[in-house]
Write a protein that holds these residues in place. Structure first.
Motif, PDB file in Angstrom:
ATOM      1  N   GLY A   1      20.855 107.934  33.096  1.00 46.28           N
ATOM      2  CA  GLY A   1      19.975 108.282  34.211  1.00 46.28           C
ATOM      3  C   GLY A   1      20.766 108.679  35.440  1.00 46.28           C
ATOM      4  O   GLY A   1      20.419 109.648  36.140  1.00 46.28           O
ATOM      5  N   THR A   2      21.840 107.946  35.727  1.00 48.29           N
ATOM      6  CA  THR A   2      22.687 108.276  36.871  1.00 48.29           C
ATOM      7  C   THR A   2      23.320 109.652  36.693  1.00 48.29           C
ATOM      8  O   THR A   2      23.416 110.441  37.645  1.00 48.29           O
ATOM      9  CB  THR A   2      23.788 107.215  37.048  1.00 48.29           C
ATOM     10  OG1 THR A   2      23.172 105.931  37.257  1.00 48.29           O
ATOM     11  CG2 THR A   2      24.681 107.528  38.231  1.00 48.29           C
ATOM     12  N   PHE A   3      23.747 109.956  35.460  1.00 48.39           N
ATOM     13  CA  PHE A   3      24.329 111.281  35.193  1.00 48.39           C
ATOM     14  C   PHE A   3      23.298 112.376  35.474  1.00 48.39           C
ATOM     15  O   PHE A   3      23.624 113.413  36.058  1.00 48.39           O
ATOM     16  CB  PHE A   3      24.800 111.369  33.739  1.00 48.39           C
ATOM     17  CG  PHE A   3      25.482 112.667  33.407  1.00 48.39           C
ATOM     18  CD1 PHE A   3      26.851 112.793  33.558  1.00 48.39           C
ATOM     19  CD2 PHE A   3      24.761 113.763  32.976  1.00 48.39           C
ATOM     20  CE1 PHE A   3      27.492 114.002  33.286  1.00 48.39           C
ATOM     21  CE2 PHE A   3      25.385 114.970  32.695  1.00 48.39           C
ATOM     22  CZ  PHE A   3      26.753 115.090  32.846  1.00 48.39           C
ATOM     23  N   ALA A   4      22.051 112.149  35.058  1.00 51.34           N
ATOM     24  CA  ALA A   4      20.993 113.145  35.282  1.00 51.34           C
ATOM     25  C   ALA A   4      20.763 113.368  36.774  1.00 51.34           C
ATOM     26  O   ALA A   4      20.608 114.508  37.226  1.00 51.34           O
ATOM     27  CB  ALA A   4      19.706 112.696  34.602  1.00 51.34           C
ATOM     28  N   ALA A   5      20.732 112.274  37.554  1.00 52.78           N
ATOM     29  CA  ALA A   5      20.547 112.399  39.004  1.00 52.78           C
ATOM     30  C   ALA A   5      21.724 113.138  39.626  1.00 52.78           C
ATOM     31  O   ALA A   5      21.554 113.957  40.536  1.00 52.78           O
ATOM     32  CB  ALA A   5      20.393 111.023  39.632  1.00 52.78           C
ATOM     33  N   ALA A   6      22.916 112.853  39.133  1.00 53.22           N
ATOM     34  CA  ALA A   6      24.110 113.523  39.645  1.00 53.22           C
ATOM     35  C   ALA A   6      24.074 115.015  39.335  1.00 53.22           C
ATOM     36  O   ALA A   6      24.464 115.848  40.159  1.00 53.22           O
ATOM     37  CB  ALA A   6      25.361 112.885  39.052  1.00 53.22           C
TER      38      ALA A   6
END
Length: 481
Positions: A228-233
């Motif tokens: 999820g953090t990768f997607a937001a990034a």
């Protein structure tokens, strides 16, 4: 005459006692400082060792991509259809199920021009009984809280055409895609011991709970929180190569070309690439600087031999490493009094935020250190010299953890052949350890700079991303709608 003799004898006796106490005090300090010196030597992270760790990380990544169980890294493939592009429009929800709390988020996306128009959020602690209950009980609780969250929102958030609201869900646990059933399995870790049928599809079970509670919402996607953090990034930057979690736990996710994943035999959902959830807390290497205190923590953990990397660098363990060093000082030198304070013997009583407060104490007399020692460990009446020694212990432990985390990041860059190229490479980091522990963050950046010195260092950018996991969940729900 007799009185003079008595006085002289008493004076000599007093001098002898003072001399004994002076020698004993000197011995105590000498032994305490040797304990710190031994710790420093055991935690050394010269550039050569950091590169050995980075090389081992890259090697373990390749092995984990080749076959299941071939590496200490899980290298879990996350088959999602697409990543956020910035063009997404509409109302979407994100849900993060973490170690201690459930976080909920609502975003109205306005496409490339407006991006995130408005946002509402809530955080609910997970009741301890649900951490060891059944998945059905936990999902019922989540559905009820989501119902309250939706009801409390502004009416302008409501969808007008009657469609189900879509929600993306992230878990702070390993998330495994079961190709046979096209379902998603959760491996409960980090203090959770959920009782559920093996192989149960988590997304379907959450949807069942939502329907049961009359919540007009549908789980459109379920992934690990670092994914999820990768997607937001990725929503923030097209140059993103990896996302890292550095908080109570630790993990990393990145994008891998499909032709470099021999073990994947499933569908090709994204064009030529896949998101990999590394589960890097499991990373093991013979090049780790291991001390007796790390051996103790591992031996007393629920799973000895597991999550070695996490036990060296994460917020869950740094505080207890410091406590164990101070306990050894107390037992072997009586530096903090003739009897060892009872609280000093309690595992995990000293938290990493307390260590950060002591380590970053800028007062002239280190008053915050004194307060924390008394409050957390029951160590009273400390001298400035004692407090300085404690700060030194905090510094050694934090520096080792931060530099090892930096070496692991360089290992990912090396695997992707971006450890010194002219391509811009952005690594986004989420988590309280990185965000709030200023000196830890500085040591991580310094370690990466030392390793990449003379290798187009300016093209490697490490930045903080707040609330990345839950934001990423909502964005993934949008991009996979």
């Amino acid at each position: 005459m007799r009185k003079r003799v008595i006085v002289a004898v008493a004076a000599a006796a007093g001098l002898a006692v003072a001399l004994v106490w002076s020698r004993r005090s000197a011995w105590r300090w000498d032994r305490a400082e040797r304990i710190v010196q031994e710790l420093r030597e055991g935690c050394q992270t010269p550039v050569t060792r950091l590169w050995e760790v980075a090389d081992a990380m890259a090697s373990e990544m390749r092995a984990g991509l080749s076959s299941e169980g071939g590496s200490s890294l899980r290298m879990l493939v996350t088959p999602i259809k697409s990543l956020p592009t910035g063009n997404e429009e509409g109302l979407f929800y994100g849900l993060e199920i973490g170690r201690m709390a459930i976080r909920m988020l609502c975003v109205q996306l306005g496409g490339r021009d407006a991006c995130v128009i408005k946002k509402g959020s809530a955080e609910i602690p997970v009741p301890s009984n649900l951490m060891v209950g059944t998945s059905e009980d936990l999902y019922d609780f989540i559905a009820a809280e989501l119902s309250k969250f939706i009801s409390a929102e502004d009416l302008s958030y409501n969808i007008q055409d009657g469609r189900l609201k879509e929600i993306g869900v992230t878990f702070s646990f390993p998330v495994i895609q079961n190709l046979a059933s096209n379902g998603t399995i959760i491996e409960w870790t980090n203090g959770f011991s959920i009782k559920e049928t093996e192989g149960k599809d988590a997304a379907a079970e959450i949807n069942k709970a939502l329907e049961k509670h009359g919540v007009d919402m549908h789980v459109s996607l379920l992934v690990n929180d670092t994914v999820g953090t990768f997607a937001a990034a990725r929503y923030c930057s097209n140059d993103i190569v990896a996302a890292v979690t550095l908080g109570m736990g630790t993990n990393a996710a990145y994008m891998e070309p499909l032709h470099d994943i021999p073990k994947w035999q499933g569908p090709h959902l994204m064009q030529g690439v896949m998101i990999i959830n590394m589960e890097w807390g499991n990373f093991q290497s013979s090049h780790f600087p291991i001390t007796e205190f790390d051996v103790q923590i591992d031996a007393e953990s629920p799973k000895p031999g597991g999550k070695i990397f996490e036990k060296l660098i994460s917020g869950m363990y740094l505080g207890d490493i410091v406590r164990r060093v101070l306990l050894k000082m107390a037992e072997e030198t009586a530096l903090f009094g003739d009897s060892v304070p009872l609280k000093l013997r309690l595992p995990f009583v000293l938290r990493t935020p307390d260590v950060a407060s002591m380590h970053q104490d800028l007062s002239q007399d280190l008053s915050i250190v004194g307060e924390k020692l008394e409050e957390c460990l029951g160590i009273r009446n400390t001298t400035l010299r004692m407090r300085e020694l404690v700060v030194e212990v905090c510094d050694i432990v934090a520096k080792r953890g931060a530099r090892l985390a930096g070496a692991a990041i360089v290992g990912i860059l090396k695997k992707l052949e971006r450890d010194g190229t002219d391509k811009k490479s952005v690594v986004m980091v989420e988590g309280g350890l990185y965000e709030h522990y200023r000196l830890f963050r500085a040591y991580l950046h310094d370690g990466v700079k030392m390793m990449l010195h003379g290798r187009n260092l300016d093209n490697v950018i490490i930045e903080h991303l707040g609330d990345g996991s839950v934001i990423g969940a909502a964005l993934l729900a949008a991009s996979n709608s």
